[in-house]
Design a protein around this motif. Structure first.
Motif, PDB file in Angstrom:
ATOM      1  N   UNK A   3     -64.825 -11.065  -4.238  1.00  0.00           N
ATOM      2  CA  UNK A   3     -64.307 -10.660  -2.930  1.00  0.00           C
ATOM      3  C   UNK A   3     -65.414  -9.923  -2.199  1.00  0.00           C
ATOM      4  N   UNK A   4     -65.594 -10.302  -0.943  1.00  0.00           N
ATOM      5  CA  UNK A   4     -66.686  -9.726  -0.166  1.00  0.00           C
ATOM      6  C   UNK A   4     -66.080  -9.071   1.076  1.00  0.00           C
ATOM      7  N   UNK A   5     -65.687  -7.824   0.902  1.00  0.00           N
ATOM      8  CA  UNK A   5     -65.105  -7.078   2.014  1.00  0.00           C
ATOM      9  C   UNK A   5     -65.718  -5.695   2.075  1.00  0.00           C
ATOM     10  N   UNK A   6     -65.153  -4.882   2.916  1.00  0.00           N
ATOM     11  CA  UNK A   6     -65.715  -3.538   3.050  1.00  0.00           C
ATOM     12  C   UNK A   6     -64.697  -2.452   2.724  1.00  0.00           C
ATOM     13  N   UNK A   7     -63.424  -2.832   2.602  1.00  0.00           N
ATOM     14  CA  UNK A   7     -62.382  -1.798   2.539  1.00  0.00           C
ATOM     15  C   UNK A   7     -62.485  -0.874   1.338  1.00  0.00           C
ATOM     16  N   UNK A   8     -62.948  -1.351   0.190  1.00  0.00           N
ATOM     17  CA  UNK A   8     -62.983  -0.434  -0.953  1.00  0.00           C
ATOM     18  C   UNK A   8     -64.328   0.269  -1.105  1.00  0.00           C
ATOM     19  N   UNK A   9     -65.306  -0.121  -0.306  1.00  0.00           N
ATOM     20  CA  UNK A   9     -66.629   0.512  -0.455  1.00  0.00           C
ATOM     21  C   UNK A   9     -67.048   1.304   0.775  1.00  0.00           C
ATOM     22  N   UNK A  33     -57.402   1.836  13.436  1.00  0.00           N
ATOM     23  CA  UNK A  33     -57.429   2.748  14.589  1.00  0.00           C
ATOM     24  C   UNK A  33     -58.862   3.104  14.953  1.00  0.00           C
ATOM     25  N   UNK A  34     -59.723   3.216  13.928  1.00  0.00           N
ATOM     26  CA  UNK A  34     -61.126   3.508  14.229  1.00  0.00           C
ATOM     27  C   UNK A  34     -61.762   2.296  14.929  1.00  0.00           C
ATOM     28  N   UNK A  35     -61.419   1.112  14.452  1.00  0.00           N
ATOM     29  CA  UNK A  35     -61.973  -0.101  15.073  1.00  0.00           C
ATOM     30  C   UNK A  35     -61.533  -0.201  16.535  1.00  0.00           C
ATOM     31  N   UNK A  36     -60.274   0.145  16.793  1.00  0.00           N
ATOM     32  CA  UNK A  36     -59.774   0.071  18.179  1.00  0.00           C
ATOM     33  C   UNK A  36     -60.497   1.099  19.057  1.00  0.00           C
ATOM     34  N   UNK A  37     -60.696   2.280  18.521  1.00  0.00           N
ATOM     35  CA  UNK A  37     -61.394   3.302  19.318  1.00  0.00           C
ATOM     36  C   UNK A  37     -62.853   2.898  19.560  1.00  0.00           C
ATOM     37  N   UNK A  38     -63.497   2.374  18.518  1.00  0.00           N
ATOM     38  CA  UNK A  38     -64.891   1.943  18.693  1.00  0.00           C
ATOM     39  C   UNK A  38     -64.980   0.789  19.695  1.00  0.00           C
ATOM     40  N   UNK A  41     -59.181  -2.266   8.128  1.00  0.00           N
ATOM     41  CA  UNK A  41     -59.526  -3.443   8.928  1.00  0.00           C
ATOM     42  C   UNK A  41     -60.807  -3.971   8.284  1.00  0.00           C
ATOM     43  N   UNK A  42     -60.623  -4.977   7.446  1.00  0.00           N
ATOM     44  CA  UNK A  42     -61.680  -5.335   6.519  1.00  0.00           C
ATOM     45  C   UNK A  42     -62.700  -6.297   7.132  1.00  0.00           C
ATOM     46  N   UNK A  43     -63.563  -5.723   7.934  1.00  0.00           N
ATOM     47  CA  UNK A  43     -64.595  -6.531   8.602  1.00  0.00           C
ATOM     48  C   UNK A  43     -65.863  -6.497   7.767  1.00  0.00           C
ATOM     49  N   UNK A  44     -66.574  -7.626   7.772  1.00  0.00           N
ATOM     50  CA  UNK A  44     -67.845  -7.669   7.044  1.00  0.00           C
ATOM     51  C   UNK A  44     -68.810  -8.564   7.840  1.00  0.00           C
ATOM     52  N   UNK A  45     -70.011  -8.073   8.109  1.00  0.00           N
ATOM     53  CA  UNK A  45     -70.955  -8.877   8.907  1.00  0.00           C
ATOM     54  C   UNK A  45     -71.340 -10.176   8.194  1.00  0.00           C
TER      55      UNK A  45
END
Lengths: 583, 225
Positions: A368-374, A380-385, A339-343
């Motif tokens: 590309x400015x995302x978080x998924x590869x770094x 599922x973690x986002x949903x739990x958080x 879930x590629x969220x970036x502030x």
């Protein structure tokens, strides 16, 4: 080994044109550059006049009321007006018009001569808008940006796109652009597609002007009025409702056409389809040394700048998070999907870094400015958080005992599409209940109660319908496809100024989600879902631009006239632009 | 008197805090993600409770291991957030003022104040932020792998029978003169801890410790409301 990149040196004395300054990303970028790049030259802010409010007034109001400018207000206090006037020049125009709709040829010539960089943040971010609006803002806007750049002596174009232009694919997505690319793999010619959209749009408009369409709209209007018990003989009311019905039917057809085209080529929705077309058209229109594509992933609340939790409007995962704060708890998603969220402040820093490299001519074609590869965050973690963040809020500030005791413990969970409590199953159960209540022969004294419950079930079904649509909308992102967006280009060179380092590895997702992002959404965005007003902001020293610095120019006089004739010409769909939101 | 190389060791549970490990485990287990999971994990804690009480009289290490098995498979996010919530909402109101006063006194005497807790760091670290007058917190740590709790505690386990050995090692690392150190314990397994220092003290002792304290002529402090 690359030398370190100094943002201050790269931007020293450089003049920039910014579009989409009134949007979430544009505002934060503008505030950040004004705040943190003291060496920058002039920033020209392209704004549309809106609702009889000139661009300059809109800009003044934006700076005076948007919390995005809070750090700047705090820094400059009573001198803010003077500071802004020295650094910013408001240009009245419209990205959806050729030449950005700048009517003053002298100003246009000056911009062509002086500009070093054009940052095109303007974009419509609704997933499935009217195709005309998407084309106007996202595609025509990009074409006009490329054309404007081409006319400039030395300016380069930094175009803000999205990681999701890669469409419905799985796996690792490289930082690359192929103008002939379509996610489904079929041969794709963007110019042919563009021309076809224009032609089809004309056909749709013509079909809606036909007597058959008129008759169908009239029949629908009468049916609506009958259903609501309104007087069909009231000519004025009939005319007003008919106008609304016709507008809606036209929009529905354009949305359907857009969805059909997006699906046919393998994009998720009209948004990613139109943004992909924009990229391809820019790449074809300009030589490689004059452009870079900047693709953020899912842009969300600020981690640090302008302040933790700042957010604006309906952003990508806001409806999802809002939904999970209620009684809906079985969210269909595939465990482990990124879930590629970036502030937003990380995105703005990345935008500054890529802009600096573009100014130096040392740029990559795609950032590309995302978080998924770094720093992977899974759905599922986002949903739990999200559930934990809602829990925290409801326990402390829940409005009722039910919220504090039960809803706070009603945690959302990740499920399969065919889960027992999936939305379709809930809907069919509710429909069954409603039909049973309506059709069963109850004793007389129970009939009234049964009807009331049937009506309540009908209302609940409306809510279920809304949830179903939303779940469908997100399904490609959270269930059907798994992407890892490679984000390397932004990190090839070390950045001298620490405040512009944007490596998502530094994000602690737990702290960000629970303490910053969801509380930020709750404060700034959720009120919009509930027809409430988010908290207002007013700087300690009232802000206004000094009158002497008035340099904005008038808008196309004929453009105002065109606005009165909506959708008459798809090449200039000004009404569409009025509705356009910016990224 | 200069106490630079001396320390005061406080067992948190029973001396500074009126809640133990079982209650904390039950809270976290009872707030697992799914409803069925909550029942199952709570059941595990309930089953572990009598074992914990029995073993708790002699060696709490095994008892703690059993109780924390209920966390197995819970995400680190959930355990951490719930632990913070528990520390904030529940434990804060269970701080024993007399224990805090003892800590303050030890600090005023120039001793290094070390808190020893059977609880896990996810709970005790946020809790300890509300306590002044201490220099260090030593507590148990849950093992997490790939973002999920394995249900195991990382060695060495605080609260076990190896308390004395641990203390001597700690003293050597921190150049402490144990003969001049103080320790406050409240349960049977604290005996080895108390035996290792020159100035032991039993606080609200349980049956086992009370008997030993009387035999050894250690001072006994009883809290009164």
């Amino acid at each position: 080994m690359h030398s370190a990149l100094s943002i201050h040196q790269s931007f020293a004395g450089r003049h920039i044109l910014l579009t989409g300054a009134s949007g979430f990303l544009g505002k934060v970028w503008l505030a950040m550059v004004l705040h943190r790049v003291p060496t920058v030259g002039k920033i020209f802010v392209l704004l549309r006049p809106k609702a009889l409010r000139p661009a300059r007034d809109r800009f003044e109001r934006m700076v005076a009321t948007s919390p995005a400018f809070k750090p700047l207000h705090e820094l400059h206090g009573a001198d803010m007006g003077e500071f802004i006037a020295q650094r910013v020049e408001v240009v009245e125009g419209d990205v959806s018009l050729p030449g950005f709709g700048i009517s003053d040829p002298e100003l246009a010539a000056r911009l062509h001569r002086e500009l070093d960089l054009i940052v095109n943040c303007a974009g419509l971010v609704d997933f499935d808008p009217d195709l005309r609006e998407a084309m106007s803002t996202n595609v025509d806007g990009a074409i006009h940006a490329a054309e404007f750049t081409r006319r400039c002596t030395r300016a380069r174009l930094l175009h803000v796109s999205t990681c999701y232009v890669t469409g419905l694919r799985n796996g690792t997505i490289p930082e690359a652009l192929d103008p002939d690319f379509s996610p489904c793999g079929d041969a794709f010619d963007v110019e042919a597609e563009y021309a076809e959209v224009k032609a089809v749009s004309e056909q749709i408009l013509a079909a809606h002007d036909s007597p058959d369409a008129e008759a169908a709209a009239l029949a629908e209007t009468r049916e609506l009025m009958r259903a609501k018990g309104q007087d069909e003989g009231n000519a004025m009311m009939l005319r007003n409702i008919l106008r609304r019905v016709k507008r809606q039917r036209l929009k529905d057809d354009f949305v359907a056409e857009g969805q059909r085209r997006a699906t046919r080529w393998g994009w998720h929705n009209i948004y990613t389809y139109s943004k992909a077309m924009a990229e391809a058209l820019i790449a074809r229109a300009l030589p490689a040394e004059r452009w870079s594509m900047f693709r953020p992933a899912i842009v969300e609340s600020a981690l640090e700048y302008p302040f933790p939790g700042w957010n604006q409007g309906f952003n990508t995962c806001t409806p999802l998070i809002y939904l999970l704060g209620g009684w809906f708890r079985h969210m269909p998603a595939r465990i482990g999907n990124p879930f590629d969220v970036i502030p937003v402040d990380f995105v703005c820093r990345g935008l500054v870094v890529s802009g600096a490299e573009l100014l130096l001519g040392q740029h990559a074609p795609v950032y590309q400015c995302g978080s998924s590869d770094r720093n992977l965050l899974t759905i599922d973690r986002a949903i739990e958080l999200t559930a934990l963040a809602h829990r925290k809020h409801l326990r402390e500030r829940g409005g009722t005992a039910l919220e504090r005791v039960l809803l706070s413990r009603w945690d959302a969970v990740t499920t399969d599409l065919d889960h027992l409590f999936s939305v379709p199953n809930i809907r069919s159960a509710a429909e069954g209940l409603r039909d049973w209540l309506r059709e069963t022969k109850f004793p007389k004294f129970m009939r009234k109660g049964a009807d009331e419950w049937a009506d309540k079930t009908d209302d609940a079904l409306d809510t279920v319908e809304t949830i179903d649509k939303m779940v469908d909308l997100y399904q490609p992102f959270v269930h059907d496809n798994a992407y890892i967006f490679i984000s390397q280009a932004l990190f090839v060179r070390a950045v001298v100024e620490p405040e512009f380092r944007c490596d998502p590895k530094t994000i602690d997702w737990r702290r960000y989600w629970v303490d910053t992002h969801v509380p930020g959404l709750r404060k700034w965005c959720f009120p919009l879902f509930e027809n409430k007003t988010p908290p207002s902001y007013a700087p300690r020293h009232p802000f206004s631009l000094p009158r002497a610095s008035e340099e904005s120019v008038s808008f196309h006089s004929d453009a105002h006239i065109d606005r009165a004739v909506p959708h008459a010409d798809l090449g200039r769909p000004q009404l569409a632009a009025q509705h356009a939101e910016v990224l | 008197m200069n106490h630079r190389n001396t320390a005061a060791f406080f067992r948190v549970e029973g001396i500074v805090l009126g809640r133990g490990v079982l209650a904390a485990s039950a809270y976290i287990a009872g707030n697992a993600k799914k409803f069925g999971e909550r029942a199952l994990r709570l059941g595990l804690v309930a089953l572990a409770a009598p074992v914990h009480s029995l073993l708790g009289q002699t060696d709490r290490a095994l008892a703690h291991r059993i109780v924390h098995l209920a966390f197995r498979g819970m995400t680190e996010d959930r355990v951490t957030i719930l632990a913070e919530e528990y520390a904030e909402d529940i434990l804060r109101s269970k701080i024993l003022d007399q224990g805090v006063e003892l800590m303050k006194r030890a600090r005023d005497e120039g001793r290094r104040v070390v808190l020893l807790s059977d609880g896990v760091s996810s709970i005790m670290e946020p809790f300890a932020r509300h306590l002044k007058h201490h220099d260090e917190l030593v507590c148990n740590h849950l093992e997490f792998r790939d973002g999920e709790a394995t249900g195991k505690l990382i060695d060495p386990i605080i609260g076990g029978a190896s308390g004395g050995k641990w203390l001597r090692q700690y003293a050597a690392e921190h150049d402490l003169d144990l003969a001049h150190c103080t320790a406050y314990g409240s349960h049977g397994p604290d005996m080895l801890l108390l035996s290792a220092v020159g100035r032991p003290c039993a606080v609200n002792p349980d049956f086992v410790l009370r008997r030993s304290a009387r035999d050894a002529d250690w001072p006994i402090i009883e809290y009164h409301d």
